[in-house]
Scaffold this active site. Structure first.
Site, PDB file in Angstrom:
ATOM      1  N   LYS A  11       0.852  -1.215   0.000  1.00 23.34           N
ATOM      2  CA  LYS A  11       0.000   0.000   0.000  1.00 23.34           C
ATOM      3  C   LYS A  11       0.871   1.243   0.000  1.00 23.34           C
ATOM      4  O   LYS A  11       2.046   1.203   0.383  1.00 23.34           O
ATOM      5  CB  LYS A  11      -0.914   0.028   1.233  1.00 23.34           C
ATOM      6  CG  LYS A  11      -0.226  -0.059   2.611  1.00 23.34           C
ATOM      7  CD  LYS A  11       0.225   1.243   3.222  1.00 23.34           C
ATOM      8  CE  LYS A  11       0.921   1.054   4.566  1.00 23.34           C
ATOM      9  NZ  LYS A  11       1.658   2.209   5.057  1.00 23.34           N
ATOM     10  N   PRO A  95       9.715  -4.531  -0.348  1.00 25.14           N
ATOM     11  CA  PRO A  95      10.788  -4.282   0.615  1.00 25.14           C
ATOM     12  C   PRO A  95      10.279  -4.317   2.065  1.00 25.14           C
ATOM     13  O   PRO A  95       9.138  -3.936   2.339  1.00 25.14           O
ATOM     14  CB  PRO A  95      11.291  -2.887   0.234  1.00 25.14           C
ATOM     15  CG  PRO A  95      10.908  -2.728  -1.197  1.00 25.14           C
ATOM     16  CD  PRO A  95       9.612  -3.471  -1.355  1.00 25.14           C
ATOM     17  N   VAL A  96      11.160  -4.794   2.951  1.00 21.23           N
ATOM     18  CA  VAL A  96      10.792  -4.996   4.369  1.00 21.23           C
ATOM     19  C   VAL A  96      11.000  -3.700   5.171  1.00 21.23           C
ATOM     20  O   VAL A  96      11.944  -2.955   4.913  1.00 21.23           O
ATOM     21  CB  VAL A  96      11.676  -6.140   4.948  1.00 21.23           C
ATOM     22  CG1 VAL A  96      11.425  -6.342   6.426  1.00 21.23           C
ATOM     23  CG2 VAL A  96      11.427  -7.427   4.177  1.00 21.23           C
ATOM     24  N   ALA A  97      10.102  -3.461   6.142  1.00 22.10           N
ATOM     25  CA  ALA A  97      10.150  -2.268   7.013  1.00 22.10           C
ATOM     26  C   ALA A  97      10.321  -0.995   6.183  1.00 22.10           C
ATOM     27  O   ALA A  97      11.228  -0.203   6.402  1.00 22.10           O
ATOM     28  CB  ALA A  97      11.259  -2.395   8.061  1.00 22.10           C
ATOM     29  N   ALA A  98       9.443  -0.829   5.200  1.00 18.42           N
ATOM     30  CA  ALA A  98       9.636   0.223   4.209  1.00 18.42           C
ATOM     31  C   ALA A  98       8.492   1.229   4.155  1.00 18.42           C
ATOM     32  O   ALA A  98       8.506   2.138   3.327  1.00 18.42           O
ATOM     33  CB  ALA A  98       9.791  -0.427   2.835  1.00 18.42           C
ATOM     34  N   GLY A  99       7.465   1.054   5.007  1.00 16.21           N
ATOM     35  CA  GLY A  99       6.304   1.957   4.953  1.00 16.21           C
ATOM     36  C   GLY A  99       5.304   1.546   3.895  1.00 16.21           C
ATOM     37  O   GLY A  99       4.397   2.294   3.535  1.00 16.21           O
ATOM     38  N   LEU A 100       5.481   0.317   3.372  1.00 17.43           N
ATOM     39  CA  LEU A 100       4.597  -0.175   2.303  1.00 17.43           C
ATOM     40  C   LEU A 100       3.619  -1.232   2.807  1.00 17.43           C
ATOM     41  O   LEU A 100       2.847  -1.795   2.027  1.00 17.43           O
ATOM     42  CB  LEU A 100       5.453  -0.764   1.166  1.00 17.43           C
ATOM     43  CG  LEU A 100       6.441   0.218   0.530  1.00 17.43           C
ATOM     44  CD1 LEU A 100       7.374  -0.499  -0.439  1.00 17.43           C
ATOM     45  CD2 LEU A 100       5.679   1.339  -0.190  1.00 17.43           C
ATOM     46  N   GLY A 102       4.125  -4.274   3.844  1.00 19.07           N
ATOM     47  CA  GLY A 102       4.374  -5.640   3.361  1.00 19.07           C
ATOM     48  C   GLY A 102       4.077  -6.722   4.394  1.00 19.07           C
ATOM     49  O   GLY A 102       3.343  -7.669   4.106  1.00 19.07           O
ATOM     50  N   ASP A 137      -1.999  -1.738  10.471  1.00 19.37           N
ATOM     51  CA  ASP A 137      -2.192  -1.707   9.015  1.00 19.37           C
ATOM     52  C   ASP A 137      -2.844  -2.978   8.474  1.00 19.37           C
ATOM     53  O   ASP A 137      -3.184  -3.040   7.290  1.00 19.37           O
ATOM     54  CB  ASP A 137      -0.830  -1.543   8.307  1.00 19.37           C
ATOM     55  CG  ASP A 137      -0.365  -0.098   8.294  1.00 19.37           C
ATOM     56  OD1 ASP A 137      -1.199   0.797   8.539  1.00 19.37           O
ATOM     57  OD2 ASP A 137       0.830   0.128   8.041  1.00 19.37           O
TER      58      ASP A 137
END
Ligand code: C5P
Length: 308
Positions: A11, A95-100, A102, A137
């Protein structure tokens, strides 16, 4: 059913306003979620031994009890007295810990998949309740929608009937950013008692635009109106992330990444979630691809993505 393969999407937050800190330490938010077509692929294989096992090609992903897929499976097993197990194969692309989102998306996907694989017949509301326990989230990813408004911790979801499809160029610098650290860096003080328009840690419906957001440009409804009218020029100028000062305070180098993206011809640039991902909104796939190609030598994790 012996196995299921599902896509687990990422997201972006096109708008994220931090309203205040709550007595429980979390922050009340108003956020606009957009589901994008950057997806992990997860295979869930039914086993009879009651065990949960996860394998993943990305060494940044914890495959034990810290993984939200693992936590989701554990929660369902415990609550439903489930004797079956699952073998999970996670093909990680987000990507990990990226604000996306995941990890949260993987947790939500696990709830949806295991509900079927273990034949639990849990209602959507129950899954959302479990999602909330996994993380703020997670609930968004349980709804089958491209767009949603999130309030409270970001976990009160109102799916939006919005047909808009956007193109973005997305950069994820190779830095792991932890949401707890970013929220803490905002330095907000916990409210002693719930204020007027927030009760039981929830923002009352209807109060979003009028009471909490005094500045016109910080009203998520103005952005929504622009998106509904396909007025992308206005929408691009209304992207907003209230966590930006905290993100940049912790990682000043991220301000430069945003500046680099701003140099290109786009409709607007913003951070997603608690960073470090930065994205721009463009008028076309062509424009996003052009930016991606130009910057791909400088940034390894750079993607052209679309609303999903
Ligand atoms: O809910 P989740 O586990 O994803 O949150 C991670 C951390 O981010 C929390 O422990 C909290 O410090 C912070 N957070 C917050 N307010 C939110 C969401 C997250 O303060 N609405």
């Amino acid at each position: 059913m012996k196995s299921i393969v599902l896509q687990s999407p990422a997201k972006l937050n096109l708008f994220l306003k931090v309203v205040n800190q709550r007595p429980d330490g979390y922050h009340n938010l108003i956020t606009l979620f957009e589901r994008i077509d950057l997806c992990d692929e997860i295979k869930f294989i039914l086993t009879d031994n009651g065990q949960i096992s996860i394998s993943c090609q990305d060494k940044d992903v914890p495959c034990g009890p810290k993984n939200l897929i693992y936590k989701a499976a554990q929660l369902l097993q415990k609550d439903g007295k489930v004797k079956k197990g699952v073998k999970v194969i996670l093909d990680k692309r987000i990507p990990v810990a990226a604000g996306l989102g995941g990890g949260s998306s993987n947790g939500a996907t696990a709830l949806l998949a295991l509900n079927k694989l273990w034949n639990l017949r849990l209602k959507p509301e129950k899954l959302v309740e479990y999602g909330r326990q996994l993380g703020s989230d997670v609930p968004f990813f349980l709804y089958d929608c491209s767009w949603a408004l999130g309030t409270s911790r970001g976990d009160d979801i109102k799916p939006l009937r919005l047909k808009t499809k956007l193109w973005h160029c997305l950069i994820t610098p190779r830095l792991k950013v932890y949401s707890s650290q970013v929220f803490k860096a905002l330095g907000l003080k916990a409210a002693k008692a719930p204020c007027n328009n927030i009760s039981n840690n929830k923002i009352r419906p209807g109060s979003v635009a009028t009471n909490l957001l005094t500045k016109k440009e910080l009203d998520v409804n103005i952005l929504l109106r622009a998106l509904r009218k396909n007025d992308f020029l206005s929408a691009g100028s209304l992207l907003f992330n209230g966590l930006e000062p905290a993100i940049v305070k912790i990682y000043p180098q991220l301000a430069k990444v945003k500046e680099n993206l701003k140099r290109f011809d786009s409709l607007g640039v913003s951070f997603s979630g608690s960073g470090p991902s930065v994205f721009c909104m463009t008028e076309s796939r062509f424009q996003s691809e052009k930016i991606r190609k130009t910057l791909s030598r400088r940034y390894q994790q750079i993607f052209t993505v679309r609303t999903y």
